[in-house]
Design an enzyme around this catalytic site. Structure first.
Site, mmCIF file in Angstrom:
data_model
loop_
_atom_site.group_PDB
_atom_site.id
_atom_site.type_symbol
_atom_site.label_atom_id
_atom_site.label_comp_id
_atom_site.label_asym_id
_atom_site.label_seq_id
_atom_site.Cartn_x
_atom_site.Cartn_y
_atom_site.Cartn_z
ATOM 1 N N HIS A 95 18.178 1.578 -32.741
ATOM 2 C CA HIS A 95 17.060 2.673 -32.460
ATOM 3 C C HIS A 95 16.861 3.682 -33.577
ATOM 4 C CE1 HIS A 95 19.681 5.607 -30.540
ATOM 5 N NE2 HIS A 95 20.511 4.425 -29.988
ATOM 6 N N HIS A 98 8.864 10.705 -23.846
ATOM 7 C CA HIS A 98 8.579 10.369 -25.305
ATOM 8 C C HIS A 98 7.265 11.070 -25.475
ATOM 9 C CE1 HIS A 98 11.253 6.628 -25.201
ATOM 10 N NE2 HIS A 98 12.057 7.696 -25.203
ATOM 11 N N ASP A 125 0.803 -1.186 -0.036
ATOM 12 C CA ASP A 125 -0.075 -0.053 0.022
ATOM 13 C C ASP A 125 0.875 1.319 0.015
ATOM 14 O OD1 ASP A 125 0.853 -0.231 2.592
ATOM 15 O OD2 ASP A 125 -0.828 0.361 3.591
ATOM 16 N N HIS A 171 12.935 11.499 -30.827
ATOM 17 C CA HIS A 171 11.510 11.530 -30.410
ATOM 18 C C HIS A 171 11.035 12.925 -30.013
ATOM 19 C CE1 HIS A 171 12.796 11.534 -26.284
ATOM 20 N NE2 HIS A 171 13.769 10.610 -26.419
ATOM 21 N N ASP A 223 22.585 8.492 -19.675
ATOM 22 C CA ASP A 223 21.720 9.052 -20.395
ATOM 23 C C ASP A 223 20.753 9.510 -19.283
ATOM 24 O OD1 ASP A 223 19.151 9.608 -21.499
ATOM 25 O OD2 ASP A 223 19.163 7.819 -22.862
ATOM 26 N N ASP A 274 16.494 15.425 -21.663
ATOM 27 C CA ASP A 274 16.780 14.371 -21.924
ATOM 28 C C ASP A 274 18.365 14.367 -22.671
ATOM 29 O OD1 ASP A 274 17.016 11.426 -22.854
ATOM 30 O OD2 ASP A 274 15.104 11.478 -24.159
ATOM 31 N N HIS A 330 18.844 0.316 -22.253
ATOM 32 C CA HIS A 330 18.146 0.691 -21.071
ATOM 33 C C HIS A 330 18.614 0.442 -19.646
ATOM 34 C CE1 HIS A 330 14.537 1.963 -23.579
ATOM 35 N NE2 HIS A 330 15.303 2.551 -23.829
ATOM 36 N N GLU A 365 19.536 11.780 -31.299
ATOM 37 C CA GLU A 365 20.431 10.790 -30.365
ATOM 38 C C GLU A 365 20.943 9.559 -30.982
ATOM 39 O OE1 GLU A 365 17.938 8.766 -27.547
ATOM 40 O OE2 GLU A 365 16.273 10.019 -28.039
ATOM 41 N N TYR A 379 26.499 0.595 -31.195
ATOM 42 C CA TYR A 379 26.840 -0.160 -29.941
ATOM 43 C C TYR A 379 27.445 -1.408 -30.516
ATOM 44 C CZ TYR A 379 23.510 3.266 -28.641
ATOM 45 O OH TYR A 379 22.793 4.353 -28.354
ATOM 46 N N ARG A 390 26.477 7.063 -27.384
ATOM 47 C CA ARG A 390 25.391 7.803 -27.911
ATOM 48 C C ARG A 390 25.746 9.099 -27.384
ATOM 49 N NH1 ARG A 390 21.691 4.767 -25.931
ATOM 50 N NH2 ARG A 390 21.136 5.554 -24.033
ATOM 51 N N GLU A 399 23.214 12.873 -27.284
ATOM 52 C CA GLU A 399 21.899 13.146 -27.251
ATOM 53 C C GLU A 399 21.646 14.589 -27.018
ATOM 54 O OE1 GLU A 399 19.108 10.889 -24.741
ATOM 55 O OE2 GLU A 399 17.426 11.437 -25.974
HETATM 56 N N1 GLY Z 1 16.310 8.225 -22.195
HETATM 57 C C1 GLY Z 1 15.285 7.719 -22.967
HETATM 58 C C2 GLY Z 1 15.591 8.277 -24.260
HETATM 59 O O1 GLY Z 1 16.572 8.774 -24.565
HETATM 60 O O2 GLY Z 1 14.725 8.050 -25.207
HETATM 61 MN MN MN Z 2 17.734 9.886 -23.434
HETATM 62 MN MN MN Z 3 15.711 10.340 -25.835
#
Ligand code: GLY
Ligand code: MN
Ligand code: MN
Length: 436
Positions: free
Chosen positions: A345, A356, A34, A349, A255, A266, A238, A380, A384, A408, A410
């Site tokens: 990827h 997102h 709870d 976004h 990230d 982000d 992730h 981004e 990899y 990466r 971004e």
């Molecule tokens: N950190 C989430 C993304 O880059 O989409």
């Molecule tokens: Mn990110």
């Molecule tokens: Mn992102």
């Protein structure tokens, strides 16, 4: 700010004709047993009301003679408020949030029909709260049954997304300020991370230092679980365990973004833990950096959302061919997606109230979303070289010297009338800047 919420409601109302729109607050999310997570309002609900309590319903009813905006809320309850915190209550829902009428949520079934009966359709997004979906459908069904008696009433349910999410896609001046603040805090945190990370540091130490800054500067905390991935962990997109001790000669991929006033940043940066890239790391980093910069250059009004991705894919593919990781004609490699084992990827976004964020990327086949001033998106790209990954068909096995490197970069980019503005430009990414 209340004026802005009101303007948004009016803009939405102006597009729903004689319909009535219903919005449901986000539920409380359970952490375990709870114990609940800190409450976070549904972004659509918040965008139109600024109201941040659970167990609420907002109704926009332009067809009602007096009540265009109605809130159903939890009533004031001294005893409950001692446990679960302040409630605005019914009266303040009108005074503070500008509702023309407000009721306790317990009166929803009784009061809702008067706002639906004269509407020609109901605007509602089916949500995760199945019980509430059922509530809306029940009202709809009753009104359909009694339609012949009145000759008025809703004869369709339409999703709110097409209208509301295209509104949310274009950020207002007030939203831009919040986005810039969310960006600035994350910029400071990333700059701090680059300063303090060194061989022997644990990933969670860096995470803690960054999230400290998020809170210290008035942010709500991380916009999403922070990814602090050293060495081969950077090959897990992730990765959030953040429990490894980082070593010299490794890269650290971070990230992490900040939530501020319901808006998000982000950012990803990748840098050498020990201060200097190895030859292989540098070669791959240069490719990702070039891809990111050129993808950012594609962010301008009139270009399609996908141009950044297409540009990034081309530069990454060319780079991989130069390094001998891919082999063949560039156009064919792109066409056949042979780069995918190393770049799996998309390049970005929408970013806003949701990390997102909402808004379409495509208006049906052959009709991509075109960028316009006020859009905010991430750029981004990455590479990899995941251990044990099968190369694409007809492609060479990867030389072990590349394996385990994940990179990466971004940034968060605003489309401006003349091009773009990088909201997160304050974190360095040039080789000469990330080497120490
Ligand atoms: N950190 C989430 C993304 O880059 O989409
Ligand atoms: Mn990110
Ligand atoms: Mn992102």
């Amino acid at each position: 700010m209340q004026t802005e919420y009101q303007q948004r409601r009016e803009a939405f109302i102006s597009k729903i004709g004689n319909g009535t729109a219903i919005f449901r607050s986000a539920p409380m999310a359970v952490m375990h047993n709870d114990v609940e997570y800190a409450y976070r309002q549904d972004s659509d609900f918040f965008y139109l009301t600024g109201f941040n309590e659970p167990e609420a319903v907002a109704v926009l009813a332009p067809n009602h003679p007096e009540h265009r905006f109605v809130l159903f809320v939890q009533p004031k309850d001294r005893e409950k408020e001692v446990w679960t915190g302040y409630r605005c209550g019914v009266d303040a829902a009108k005074e503070i949030y500008g509702a023309d009428e407000a009721y306790p949520i317990s009166e929803l079934d009784e009061k809702l029909p008067q706002y639906l009966e004269k509407a020609d359709r109901i605007y509602y997004r089916l949500g995760r709260d199945r019980n509430f979906n059922e509530t809306v459908l029940n009202h709809y069904q009753i009104l359909l049954r009694t339609y012949p008696k009145r000759g008025t009433g809703p004869i369709a349910i339409e999703d709110t997304g097409a209208i509301l999410h295209s509104m949310r896609l274009v950020k207002s001046e007030a939203e831009l300020q919040l986005m810039q603040k969310a960006a600035d805090i994350a910029v400071e945190a990333h700059n701090h991370a680059i300063k303090i990370a060194q061989p022997g540091s644990y990933e969670y130490e860096i995470q803690a230092e960054m999230e400290r800054i998020f809170r210290l500067r008035g942010g709500n905390g991380p916009a999403y679980p922070s990814i602090v991935a050293s060495g081969v962990n950077a090959c897990v997109l992730h990765y959030i365990e953040n429990n490894r001790q980082m070593q010299d000669h490794e890269l650290l991929l971070i990230d992490a973004g900040c939530a501020y006033g319901y808006y998000n940043s982000d950012i990803t940066r990748t840098f050498p833990v020990g201060g200097k890239f190895t030859g292989e790391q540098k070669a791959l980093y240069e490719i990702v950096l070039a891809a990111q910069k050129q993808a950012i250059a594609q962010v301008k009004p009139g270009n399609s959302f996908h141009q950044g991705h297409e540009t990034a894919v081309r530069i990454l593919t060319e780079g991989l061919v130069e390094l001998g990781i891919l082999r063949g004609d560039i156009d064919n490699l792109i066409e056949e997606e042979k780069y995918k084992p190393y770049y799996m990827h998309r390049t970005g976004h929408w970013l806003g109230l949701d990390v997102h964020d909402v808004g379409v990327y495509q208006h049906g086949e052959d009709k991509p979303q075109l960028l316009q001033p006020g859009h905010i998106l991430t750029v981004e790209p990455g590479l990899y070289i995941v251990p044990h990954t099968e190369p694409a068909e007809d492609q060479p096995a990867v030389d072990p010297r590349w394996v385990g490197i994940g990179i990466r970069i971004e940034d968060d980019v605003l489309v401006t009338p003349n091009g773009n503005q990088v909201l997160t430009a304050g974190v360095p990414k040039e080789i000469g800047e990330v080497e120490r």
